[in-house]
Design a protein around this motif. Sequence first.
Motif, PDB file in Angstrom:
ATOM      1  N   LEU A   1       0.808  -1.221   0.000  1.00 25.43           N
ATOM      2  CA  LEU A   1       0.000   0.000   0.000  1.00 25.43           C
ATOM      3  C   LEU A   1       0.841   1.270   0.000  1.00 25.43           C
ATOM      4  CD1 LEU A   1      -2.797  -0.944   2.570  1.00 25.43           C
ATOM      5  CD2 LEU A   1      -3.000  -0.821   0.076  1.00 25.43           C
ATOM      6  N   ASN A   2       2.154   1.136  -0.008  1.00 26.24           N
ATOM      7  CA  ASN A   2       3.021   2.299   0.157  1.00 26.24           C
ATOM      8  C   ASN A   2       2.737   3.404  -0.863  1.00 26.24           C
ATOM      9  OD1 ASN A   2       5.865   3.560  -0.933  1.00 26.24           O
ATOM     10  ND2 ASN A   2       5.805   3.461   1.302  1.00 26.24           N
ATOM     11  N   ARG A   3       2.657   3.045  -2.120  1.00 30.77           N
ATOM     12  CA  ARG A   3       2.484   4.065  -3.162  1.00 30.77           C
ATOM     13  C   ARG A   3       1.175   4.824  -2.983  1.00 30.77           C
ATOM     14  NH1 ARG A   3       0.018   4.575  -8.002  1.00 30.77           N
ATOM     15  NH2 ARG A   3      -0.783   2.445  -7.935  1.00 30.77           N
ATOM     16  N   GLN A   4       0.072   4.084  -2.709  1.00 30.01           N
ATOM     17  CA  GLN A   4      -1.222   4.736  -2.540  1.00 30.01           C
ATOM     18  C   GLN A   4      -1.230   5.671  -1.330  1.00 30.01           C
ATOM     19  OE1 GLN A   4      -0.783   1.520  -3.195  1.00 30.01           O
ATOM     20  NE2 GLN A   4      -2.398   0.667  -4.494  1.00 30.01           N
ATOM     21  N   ILE A   5      -0.609   5.197  -0.226  1.00 31.28           N
ATOM     22  CA  ILE A   5      -0.597   6.009   0.992  1.00 31.28           C
ATOM     23  C   ILE A   5       0.218   7.275   0.790  1.00 31.28           C
ATOM     24  CG2 ILE A   5       0.128   6.065   3.403  1.00 31.28           C
ATOM     25  CD1 ILE A   5      -0.359   3.009   3.443  1.00 31.28           C
ATOM     26  N   VAL A   6       1.401   7.126   0.216  1.00 30.27           N
ATOM     27  CA  VAL A   6       2.269   8.280  -0.019  1.00 30.27           C
ATOM     28  C   VAL A   6       1.580   9.289  -0.939  1.00 30.27           C
ATOM     29  CG1 VAL A   6       4.415   9.040  -1.113  1.00 30.27           C
ATOM     30  CG2 VAL A   6       4.431   7.054   0.399  1.00 30.27           C
ATOM     31  N   GLN A   7       0.983   8.798  -2.025  1.00 30.33           N
ATOM     32  CA  GLN A   7       0.340   9.690  -2.991  1.00 30.33           C
ATOM     33  C   GLN A   7      -0.901  10.347  -2.391  1.00 30.33           C
ATOM     34  OE1 GLN A   7       1.865  10.252  -5.987  1.00 30.33           O
ATOM     35  NE2 GLN A   7       0.419  11.967  -6.111  1.00 30.33           N
ATOM     36  N   ALA A   8      -1.691   9.579  -1.638  1.00 30.23           N
ATOM     37  CA  ALA A   8      -2.893  10.142  -1.013  1.00 30.23           C
ATOM     38  C   ALA A   8      -2.522  11.255  -0.044  1.00 30.23           C
ATOM     39  CB  ALA A   8      -3.659   9.039  -0.288  1.00 30.23           C
ATOM     40  N   ASN A   9      -1.517  11.009   0.787  1.00 31.48           N
ATOM     41  CA  ASN A   9      -1.078  12.038   1.742  1.00 31.48           C
ATOM     42  C   ASN A   9      -0.549  13.279   1.033  1.00 31.48           C
ATOM     43  OD1 ASN A   9      -1.731  10.377   3.899  1.00 31.48           O
ATOM     44  ND2 ASN A   9       0.333   9.561   4.116  1.00 31.48           N
TER      45      ASN A   9
END
Length: 261
Positions: free
Chosen positions: A165-173
């Motif tokens: 989930l790293n990419r989604q979390i980083v981009q969402a934040n």
Amino acid sequence: MALLQILTIAILMIIVVLSVVIGSRAHQKEKEQTERRFRQLQLSNRADRVEYHLQSLKDIDTDTIASDALYDYYIDTLRELLQYTDDVERTEVRIAKAEDDRNAEPIEFNPTPSPLSFQQKANYKERLTKVAKMLLFLRRRGRLSNAHYKACYDYLRWLNLWVQLNRQIVQANKNFESGDVRVAQTLYGVILSHLKSDPIERPEKKVLQTFVTDKMKQIIAPKIEAIQDTENQEEALSQLLQNLNSNEGASDLINDKPERH
């Protein structure tokens, strides 16, 4: 003359016996040294392998449940290695360092992680797979109970999901902070969907769910406030729900309306 022949034969027999005894002892000693070197190499390789697994967890380890099991095995292996190694001092240093590292606190779970490259994510997934195999080996050796092994396995599954989930979390934040809340809302919805579909129960997962839910509430709150100020609230609310349908879990927040001040 006969006496001389007898003495010669006796001396020769003694030489033969001594040669056999000495040769046998030399062979036995060589065999023992070979077995010792083999055991030393075996233990050294095992220790290096476990140390590698511990290093693999270090940067993402928020719980000692798996690392404690690995440290137990690692330190026991090094202590056994003391009986075979020629470099006792180096092995003792490794034991002392392992005990210090084991007593260190794990990192605190942070729902705002740094971005991982594709290669970093691939490396983490490979390392977690290898750690899982090591833990299975320890369970089969009787060093872990079934309950302990399952708890460790669930933890590794969570770490795997966290890396995924790293990419989604980083981009969402990033989008949330920059004010692009529409994209942030979509990504947070994707994250919630993944979290809800995974049966793993972990404290870190609950922290992440709370974090994402709070962000979603902050995004949706102004829209709900605007609906409350419109004349046709039902139509506006229906339209908002339609916009949220693509974000699984996001529509659940509608009923949790913020208080008006």
